[in-house]
Design an enzyme around this catalytic site. Sequence first.
Site, PDB file in Angstrom:
ATOM      1  N   LYS A 115     -96.961   7.625  55.901  1.00 51.42           N
ATOM      2  CA  LYS A 115     -96.443   6.991  57.120  1.00 51.42           C
ATOM      3  C   LYS A 115     -97.226   7.513  58.322  1.00 51.42           C
ATOM      4  O   LYS A 115     -97.343   8.719  58.523  1.00 51.42           O
ATOM      5  CB  LYS A 115     -94.956   7.267  57.293  1.00 51.42           C
ATOM      6  N   HIS A 151     -90.073  11.061  55.853  1.00 48.51           N
ATOM      7  CA  HIS A 151     -90.677   9.849  55.299  1.00 48.51           C
ATOM      8  C   HIS A 151     -91.831  10.211  54.377  1.00 48.51           C
ATOM      9  O   HIS A 151     -92.253  11.364  54.320  1.00 48.51           O
ATOM     10  CB  HIS A 151     -91.180   8.931  56.422  1.00 48.51           C
TER      11      HIS A 151
END
Length: 257
Positions: free
Chosen positions: A165, A161
Amino acid sequence: MKNNQIRLAISGINGRMGQSILKVLNNEEQNNILLSCLLEKKTKLNLLNKILYKSNFIKIDYNIMNIINKFDVLIDFTNPYSTIKNINICKKYNKKIVIGTTGFNNEQKIIIKEISKKIAVVLSSNFSQGINILFKIIENITEIFCKNKQKDLDIDIIEKHHKNKVDLPSGTALSIKDIILHVLKKNNVIKKINFHSIRAADLYGEHNILFSFIGEQIELTHKASNRISFAKGAIQAAIWISNKQKGIYNMQDILEI
């Protein structure tokens, strides 16, 4: 406003998912949805305090109580603290909520489950159609390994990600783990599941599940090229839950997988 329209509120409108949902609502015809109000943290309102929806501007508020009578369903992609605050208010005023926030602790999960006895809640770590189909495939393949007593099986979950995040591993990776563990437990099988997390650049999201045994590997992969699929799923969830009175649901309920 048409009589059959669902009045929708979005919490976290200046975030990545909030902006993606807005993009879908602006670019695609949604006759049964009316975006009526928006929420964002007070500190972020200096950056942007109104949003263009269709041909009109909607003012962004920071206090859910200021808009509580203006929406039927709230889509919430924020953080655990903010989501718990919002769901408690939704319970008090009988509003439905779609939750895309991840990173809840056990106590917060219990609160959401208890509140779902009073109002309708969709709680999902991932709203894309593809990942929810993958969930079902993972469940089936784990069942096959258990039935065949695959003793030398190694299970790894690799997720990637964007670097901002916060939760690690991702909520989707934890959902995959829960699916696998549920099948293993049902079949009285004990296996360690290994996590590998990458946070880099602006990656939208990639999940790989690797089943390895002597001489062979099976790898299942889901890649998201943008956030539009997640946004469409969240909107679909808001429409679906609009005629539910109470209960806790996920995207597999909505997709009937």
